[in-house]
Design an enzyme around this catalytic site. Structure first.
Site, short mmCIF file in Angstrom:
data_model
loop_
_atom_site.label_atom_id
_atom_site.label_comp_id
_atom_site.label_asym_id
_atom_site.label_seq_id
_atom_site.Cartn_x
_atom_site.Cartn_y
_atom_site.Cartn_z
N CYS A 118 29.86 20.23 -26.69
CA CYS A 118 30.98 19.81 -27.52
C CYS A 118 31.91 20.98 -27.86
O CYS A 118 32.57 21.48 -26.97
CB CYS A 118 30.44 19.08 -28.75
SG CYS A 118 31.66 17.97 -29.45
N HIS A 145 26.20 15.65 -27.36
CA HIS A 145 25.14 16.43 -28.00
C HIS A 145 23.76 15.94 -27.56
O HIS A 145 23.20 15.04 -28.19
CB HIS A 145 25.20 16.24 -29.52
CG HIS A 145 26.39 16.86 -30.18
ND1 HIS A 145 26.36 18.12 -30.73
CD2 HIS A 145 27.63 16.39 -30.37
CE1 HIS A 145 27.53 18.40 -31.25
NE2 HIS A 145 28.33 17.37 -31.05
N GLU A 153 21.04 17.47 -27.97
CA GLU A 153 20.07 17.95 -28.98
C GLU A 153 19.98 17.01 -30.18
O GLU A 153 19.05 17.12 -30.97
CB GLU A 153 20.42 19.39 -29.40
CG GLU A 153 21.53 19.54 -30.42
CD GLU A 153 22.93 19.26 -29.89
OE1 GLU A 153 23.08 18.93 -28.69
OE2 GLU A 153 23.88 19.35 -30.69
#
Ligand code: GLN
Length: 212
Positions: A78, A171, A173
């Site tokens: 991002c 994202h 994660e």
């Protein structure tokens, strides 16, 4: 092998947790000297304008460029992708122009600021990647040396790789997705300890024949 996560701002804690969950030693990076000690670096999501300012304030720009030039893997998510782009729509100066792409910030407008979707990423296998987009950028142009790793249904590019640099608009994660981090760890291991597959060691069968 150790992977650093740029911890100036944004979603760095989730990257550290993801790396540790797959058994990789992970450290926060805030100072230039900490970059001498890592075999790869993650640039997290957050706010790219703030990140740009902090990278300059702490003198991190050249040391990160040097780390990439040594061949260590970099992975930007991002805002991290914006920081790695060679060109930003609207003419903002690039920060670490390591990826030959043009990114457009906040490309999904206000209606669709944040959304989640399943993406096909053939490099990572058949199971789709659950991707979380938060005021995300998209890639408008890729250079000849850039591999496209994923596109949205409408064709817009949201994950790329150019040599040792990987970037995603979304994202991984935040969705329990570990495969990008595993890929990065494999690249970082190879960087830290080259040798496998470059012909330094005789093939075991050849060795046993010679010995026998
Ligand atoms: N919109 C942010 C920017 O342009 C990026 C958002 C994110 O990293 N989740 O910097």
């Amino acid at each position: 092998m150790k992977i650093g996560v740029l911890a100036l701002q944004g979603a760095f804690a989730e990257h550290l947790a993801t790396l540790r969950a797959i058994g990789v030693e992970a450290v926060e990076v805030r100072l230039p000297e900490q970059l001498g000690d890592v075999d790869g670096l993650i640039l997290p999501g957050g706010e790219s304008t703030t990140m740009r300012r902090l990278i300059d304030r702490w003198g991190l720009r050249q040391p990160i460029l040097d780390l990439a030039a040594r061949g260590a893997p970099l992975f930007g998510t991002c805002a991290g992708m914006i920081v790695l782009a060679r060109e930003i729509v609207g003419g903002e100066e690039p920060v670490l122009p390591l990826l030959d792409v043009t990114v457009e910030r906040n490309a999904f407008g206000r209606q669709l600021e944040s959304f989640e979707t399943d993406l096909s990423v053939p490099l990572l296998g058949d199971t789709p990647v659950h991707a979380v987009f938060i005021r995300a950028p998209v890639i408008r142009r890729v250079g000849d040396e850039v591999d496209v790793l994923a596109r949205l249904g409408d064709g817009r590019i949201v994950a790329v790789r150019e040599r040792n640099v990987i970037a995603t608009s979304f994202h991984p994660e935040l969705a329990g997705e570990t495969r990008f981090h595993r890929l990065m760890a494999m690249m970082a291991s190879e960087h830290a300890d080259p040798g496998e597959g470059i012909g330094r060691r005789p093939h075991p069968t050849r060795r046993s024949r010679q010995e026998g």
